[in-house]
Design a protein around this motif. Structure first.
Motif, short mmCIF file in Angstrom:
data_model
loop_
_atom_site.label_atom_id
_atom_site.label_comp_id
_atom_site.label_asym_id
_atom_site.label_seq_id
_atom_site.Cartn_x
_atom_site.Cartn_y
_atom_site.Cartn_z
N ALA A 24 3.77 6.73 11.74
CA ALA A 24 2.49 6.72 11.58
C ALA A 24 2.11 5.99 9.93
CB ALA A 24 2.09 8.27 11.40
N CYS A 25 3.02 6.10 9.07
CA CYS A 25 2.69 5.22 7.71
C CYS A 25 2.55 3.89 8.20
CB CYS A 25 4.00 5.66 6.78
SG CYS A 25 3.62 7.44 6.06
N THR B 100 -1.45 -0.43 5.88
CA THR B 100 -0.56 -1.23 6.18
C THR B 100 -0.90 -2.60 7.03
OG1 THR B 100 1.12 0.55 6.31
CG2 THR B 100 1.94 -1.36 6.86
N SER B 101 -1.79 -2.28 8.14
CA SER B 101 -2.05 -3.34 8.93
C SER B 101 -2.82 -4.45 8.35
CB SER B 101 -2.95 -2.75 10.34
OG SER B 101 -2.34 -1.92 11.06
N GLU B 102 -3.72 -4.15 7.35
CA GLU B 102 -4.41 -4.99 6.43
C GLU B 102 -3.46 -5.75 5.82
OE1 GLU B 102 -7.40 -2.69 4.88
OE2 GLU B 102 -8.70 -2.79 6.41
N PRO C 25 0.58 -1.41 -0.04
CA PRO C 25 -0.21 0.08 0.04
C PRO C 25 0.90 1.29 0.16
CG PRO C 25 -0.27 -1.13 2.23
CD PRO C 25 0.63 -1.98 1.36
N PRO C 26 0.24 2.16 -0.36
CA PRO C 26 1.16 3.70 -0.41
C PRO C 26 1.75 4.05 0.87
CG PRO C 26 -0.98 3.67 -1.77
CD PRO C 26 -1.10 2.51 -1.23
N ALA D 96 8.33 -7.17 13.02
CA ALA D 96 9.40 -6.26 12.64
C ALA D 96 8.86 -5.07 12.98
CB ALA D 96 10.00 -6.41 11.47
N ARG D 97 7.47 -4.79 12.51
CA ARG D 97 7.01 -3.43 12.83
C ARG D 97 7.03 -3.16 14.22
NH1 ARG D 97 0.70 -1.98 11.09
NH2 ARG D 97 0.37 -3.99 12.42
N VAL D 98 6.60 -3.86 15.05
CA VAL D 98 6.67 -3.77 16.67
C VAL D 98 8.27 -3.40 16.92
CG1 VAL D 98 6.30 -4.56 18.74
CG2 VAL D 98 4.73 -5.09 16.87
#
Length: 147
Positions: free
Chosen positions: A131-132, A138-140, A12-13, A94-96
């Motif tokens: 925030a991005c 991004t979560s989906e 996603p963007p 990795a996001r966490v």
């Protein structure tokens, strides 16, 4: 399409923007550390003039400070880039980890830094990138909802 190895084209963007922002933050940290080395002489002179530190000791102190600053910049850059790329590969953990790294960095800047323009740029890039990476799209995408 192989969903085990997501590509940037299918991301996603918001995720693509976040990747760019994490990369920009890393580049900014390295550039800032490099510029600090060009100020070696003026930093040494300030220690000598303001603090009365002997010239040899002042040079050693500045060199040590700049080495630590450079090592931290390289470590943070590597952490940001590697973790961001792992998010792109679909590793939601990795996001966490990236969030924890960025939070630690921001807290360090707020606690020990001053409100300089460079620190404000670091804060802005980190908050925007974070925030991005936590946008719904991004979560989906990370949970497997890829169109």
């Amino acid at each position: 399409m192989d969903t085990s190895r997501p590509s940037l084209a299918g991301a996603p963007p918001a995720l693509r923007a976040g990747l760019g922002l994490w990369g920009a933050l890393g580049v900014f940290l390295i550039v800032r550390a490099t510029i600090a080395w060009t100020e070696f002489g003026s930093l040494r002179d300030r220690l000598i003039d303001v603090r009365g530190v002997p010239e040899v000791q002042a040079g050693s102190m500045v060199r040590s400070l700049l080495l630590v600053n450079t090592a931290v910049a390289v470590a943070l850059t590597a952490g940001y880039v590697v973790l961001a790329l792992l998010v792109l590969r679909g590793r939601s953990w990795a996001r966490v980890a990236l969030t924890v790294l960025a939070a630690g960095h921001v807290l360090f800047v707020l606690a020990f830094g001053t409100w300089t323009p460079t620190n404000l740029i670091v804060l802005l890039l980190a908050v925007l990138a974070w925030a991005c990476f936590w946008r719904r799209s991004t979560s989906e995408w990370l949970s497997g909802d890829r169109d």
